[in-house]
Design an enzyme around this catalytic site. Structure first.
Site, PDB file in Angstrom:
ATOM      1  N   GLN A 285      41.956  37.029  36.562  1.00  0.00           N
ATOM      2  CA  GLN A 285      43.023  36.353  35.815  1.00  0.00           C
ATOM      3  C   GLN A 285      44.014  37.039  35.443  1.00  0.00           C
ATOM      4  O   GLN A 285      45.402  36.691  35.115  1.00  0.00           O
ATOM      5  CB  GLN A 285      42.305  35.846  34.351  1.00  0.00           C
ATOM      6  CG  GLN A 285      41.389  34.894  34.597  1.00  0.00           C
ATOM      7  CD  GLN A 285      40.299  34.152  33.335  1.00  0.00           C
ATOM      8  OE1 GLN A 285      40.756  34.793  32.138  1.00  0.00           O
ATOM      9  NE2 GLN A 285      39.753  33.505  33.495  1.00  0.00           N
TER      10      GLN A 285
ATOM     11  N   SER B 179      38.618  27.841  40.145  1.00  0.00           N
ATOM     12  CA  SER B 179      39.625  28.919  40.205  1.00  0.00           C
ATOM     13  C   SER B 179      40.877  28.599  41.278  1.00  0.00           C
ATOM     14  O   SER B 179      42.012  28.684  40.839  1.00  0.00           O
ATOM     15  CB  SER B 179      39.208  30.207  40.666  1.00  0.00           C
ATOM     16  OG  SER B 179      38.233  30.744  39.526  1.00  0.00           O
TER      17      SER B 179
ATOM     18  N   ARG C 196      45.047  27.365  40.377  1.00  0.00           N
ATOM     19  CA  ARG C 196      46.009  27.999  41.162  1.00  0.00           C
ATOM     20  C   ARG C 196      46.946  26.940  42.149  1.00  0.00           C
ATOM     21  O   ARG C 196      48.012  27.168  42.242  1.00  0.00           O
ATOM     22  CB  ARG C 196      45.570  29.231  42.065  1.00  0.00           C
ATOM     23  CG  ARG C 196      45.120  30.242  41.128  1.00  0.00           C
ATOM     24  CD  ARG C 196      44.027  31.007  41.816  1.00  0.00           C
ATOM     25  NE  ARG C 196      43.506  32.530  41.121  1.00  0.00           N
ATOM     26  CZ  ARG C 196      42.841  32.590  40.105  1.00  0.00           C
ATOM     27  NH1 ARG C 196      42.223  31.426  39.446  1.00  0.00           N
ATOM     28  NH2 ARG C 196      42.605  33.858  39.461  1.00  0.00           N
TER      29      ARG C 196
ATOM     30  N   ASP D 287      30.588  35.250  37.395  1.00  0.00           N
ATOM     31  CA  ASP D 287      30.215  34.084  36.701  1.00  0.00           C
ATOM     32  C   ASP D 287      28.738  33.320  37.062  1.00  0.00           C
ATOM     33  O   ASP D 287      28.203  32.681  36.552  1.00  0.00           O
ATOM     34  CB  ASP D 287      31.074  32.751  37.298  1.00  0.00           C
ATOM     35  CG  ASP D 287      32.710  32.755  36.611  1.00  0.00           C
ATOM     36  OD1 ASP D 287      32.648  33.616  35.616  1.00  0.00           O
ATOM     37  OD2 ASP D 287      33.489  32.380  37.057  1.00  0.00           O
TER      38      ASP D 287
ATOM     39  N   SER E 263      39.796  41.984  36.476  1.00  0.00           N
ATOM     40  CA  SER E 263      39.924  40.546  36.200  1.00  0.00           C
ATOM     41  C   SER E 263      41.027  39.744  37.078  1.00  0.00           C
ATOM     42  O   SER E 263      42.072  40.128  37.282  1.00  0.00           O
ATOM     43  CB  SER E 263      40.396  40.689  34.501  1.00  0.00           C
ATOM     44  OG  SER E 263      40.775  39.193  34.682  1.00  0.00           O
TER      45      SER E 263
ATOM     46  N   ARG F  15      39.140  35.454  22.603  1.00  0.00           N
ATOM     47  CA  ARG F  15      38.861  36.168  23.632  1.00  0.00           C
ATOM     48  C   ARG F  15      40.395  36.957  24.048  1.00  0.00           C
ATOM     49  O   ARG F  15      41.104  36.741  23.361  1.00  0.00           O
ATOM     50  CB  ARG F  15      38.656  35.325  24.837  1.00  0.00           C
ATOM     51  CG  ARG F  15      37.256  34.546  24.517  1.00  0.00           C
ATOM     52  CD  ARG F  15      37.075  33.586  25.786  1.00  0.00           C
ATOM     53  NE  ARG F  15      36.976  34.400  27.009  1.00  0.00           N
ATOM     54  CZ  ARG F  15      36.960  33.674  28.266  1.00  0.00           C
ATOM     55  NH1 ARG F  15      37.017  32.353  28.316  1.00  0.00           N
ATOM     56  NH2 ARG F  15      36.890  34.147  29.351  1.00  0.00           N
TER      57      ARG F  15
HETATM   58  C1  S3P Z   1      38.427  33.371  36.677  1.00  0.00           C
HETATM   59  C2  S3P Z   1      38.340  34.916  36.929  1.00  0.00           C
HETATM   60  C3  S3P Z   1      37.240  35.370  36.121  1.00  0.00           C
HETATM   61  C4  S3P Z   1      35.982  34.235  35.868  1.00  0.00           C
HETATM   62  C5  S3P Z   1      36.734  32.996  35.537  1.00  0.00           C
HETATM   63  C6  S3P Z   1      37.742  32.440  36.323  1.00  0.00           C
HETATM   64  C7  S3P Z   1      39.680  33.102  37.674  1.00  0.00           C
HETATM   65  O1  S3P Z   1      37.570  35.947  34.850  1.00  0.00           O
HETATM   66  O2  S3P Z   1      35.170  34.728  35.165  1.00  0.00           O
HETATM   67  O3  S3P Z   1      35.642  31.905  35.170  1.00  0.00           O
HETATM   68  O4  S3P Z   1      40.049  32.026  37.742  1.00  0.00           O
HETATM   69  O5  S3P Z   1      40.605  33.919  37.700  1.00  0.00           O
HETATM   70  P1  S3P Z   1      37.949  37.328  34.816  1.00  0.00           P
HETATM   71  O6  S3P Z   1      39.115  37.257  35.368  1.00  0.00           O
HETATM   72  O7  S3P Z   1      38.309  37.506  33.003  1.00  0.00           O
HETATM   73  O8  S3P Z   1      37.044  38.110  34.976  1.00  0.00           O
END
Ligand code: S3P
Length: 450
Positions: A168, A22, A26, A315, A166, A121
């Site tokens: 993300q 993650s 970023r 995760d 989320s 997705r």
């Molecule tokens: C992530 C957020 C999570 C996680 C993914 C990485 C990220 O997903 O499951 O492996 O880097 O922001 P979601 O934001 O869909 O929960």
């Protein structure tokens, strides 16, 4: 590629894990928007993260990679150029959703494409708020799925309450907010990982966070270029931590791993299940806490995982399900319906593979109920094209009678290049490196109840 695994001998190891996925995504994006050259160390050179690197290159950013884990990113003060071709996000949901946010504020159109898995997705979770900010995003797939045609434009800040927890979505909106007029606030019902907020702050972008769970970014800012070192990924560490925790007297020390408390709920769960767990933050200079985790194995007992704990270990639920099958009593995972829209339907995949190994599992709409301890037996298992399912069941194989074969395991490269080699460390006693216990000098992980 197949992974073949047999029961583990006694675990007593000291290891490190590759950079956080993650944070790697970023760091590349924010460095690219900054006003100068940034050296990123500890970068995770996995397939997912390389999709983000290649996307930023396609948007006109020079990124050198003198070695796999080092990137030199030449920030261009938020100036991106229209890509010549569509951008391929592969199977990386983080790449696609964060890019949707970034591209929403650019004065050109980009087409984001994905592989078959990611194309199934949900993308409406980012499309709806970004359109509310003023972007024009067309999902070409059925039910608002990829490919996405992002026609960026001039954005205005919004106040948004996402309906799913989320990081993300939050990350996409914070990136869009950087290019918007006014301020953009994301109010989360359940807090998710806060790496984007920390990364923005580290690059001197002004944000405001509130106790109640909202984060605001003020628009039209240029990140200040800085070097950054990415800590090890606690979600990759999780596989080995569970292996040590589930083995009576197993012992594992992991150094230089990220200990951001929006990611470490796993440690509290392992403690609750009966393992001895210690964590020590050694460094927070670059805002992301990093340090040591040490686990000693005891007979585990079942637990309940739900509520606000879920986004903080989302995760880790595949590997925690394996731990549940090895634990005494019932392990119940609830309010984790998001697992159904990960790289595969993880609830169905976990239930299928655990049953194939001989465990008793009930599949719930939003989770699983696992009755342990199961005498697991080796089996041929599918990865379902999902890296975390493949790795979780390779660890399951360390506790099974006979040989376990995880098929189609190449997906592991999406998040953990080198997993296979580490697995070899856990299965081949000749190469074992004995670690020195440091328990005592470290503090106990705080159990977190959902
Ligand atoms: C992530 C957020 C999570 C996680 C993914 C990485 C990220 O997903 O499951 O492996 O880097 O922001 P979601 O934001 O869909 O929960």
């Amino acid at each position: 590629m197949e992974l073949r695994v047999r029961r583990a001998p006694r675990i007593d190891l000291e290891i490190t894990v590759p950079g956080d996925k993650s944070i790697s995504h970023r760091a590349v994006i924010i460095a690219a928007l900054s006003n100068g050259v940034c050296t990123l160390q500890g970068f995770l050179p996995s397939e997912d993260c390389m999709h983000t690197v290649n996307a930023m290159r396609a948007l006109g950013i020079k990124i050198e990679q003198p070695e796999p884990t080092t990137l030199i990113v030449h920030g261009k003060k938020r100036v991106l150029t229209a890509p010549k071709n569509e951008i391929n996000c592969g199977n990386s949901g983080t790449t696609m959703r964060l890019l949707a946010g970034l591209l929403a504020g650019q004065p050109f159109e980009t087409r984001l494409v994905a592989d078959a898995g990611l194309s199934r997705r949900p993308m409406d979770r980012v499309i709806a708020p970004l359109c509310e900010m003023g972007a024009d995003i067309i999902a070409e797939g059925p039910d608002q799925t990829a490919p996405l045609r992002v026609h960026g434009g001039s954005l205005r800040g919004i106040h948004y309450r996402p309906s799913v927890a989320s990081a993300q979505v939050k990350g996409a909106l914070l990136l869009a907010g950087l290019f918007a007029r006014g301020k953009t606030t994301i109010e989360e019902a359940l807090p998710t990982r806060n790496h984007m907020e920390k990364m923005l702050n580290y690059f001197l972008v002004r944000t405001a966070t509130e106790e109640a769970g909202s984060v605001t970014v003020f628009g039209e800012q240029v990140p200040e270029s800085r070097d950054f070192a990415i800590p090890g990924d606690i979600s990759s560490a999780a596989f080995w931590l569970v292996a040590a925790a589930a083995q009576r007297r197993g012992h594992l020390l992991i150094r230089d791993v990220g200990l951001n408390d929006t990611r470490t709920a796993l440690l509290g769960v392992l403690l609750r299940m009966g393992a001895q767990v210690r964590e020590a933050v050694e460094d927070v200079d670059q805002l992301e806490p990093r340090g040591i985790v040490e686990v000693t194995g005891f007979p585990l007992k079942g637990t309940v995982i739900q509520g606000k704990e879920v986004p903080r270990l989302i995760d880790e639920l595949p590997i925690l399900s394996v731990a549940g099958a090895l634990a005494n009593g019932r392990t119940i995972i609830r309010q984790a319906g998001e697992l159904r829209v990960k790289e595969t339907d993880r609830i169905a995949a976990i239930a299928h593979n655990l049953r194939t190994m001989g465990a008793q599992v009930a599949e719930l709409n939003d989770g699983l109920e696992i009755s342990g301890p199961a005498p697991l037996h080796g089996a041929h298992l599918a990865s379902f094209g999902d890296h975390r399912i493949a790795m979780a069941f390779a660890i399951g194989g360390l506790f099974a009678e006979g040989e376990t074969v995880v098929q189609d395991a190449e997906c592991i490269r999406e998040s953990y290049p080198g997993f296979e080699m580490m697995l070899e460390e856990f299965t081949n006693p000749k190469r074992m490196q004995v670690s020195t216990p440091v328990i005592g000098s470290l503090t106990s992980a705080a159990p977190e109840q959902g």
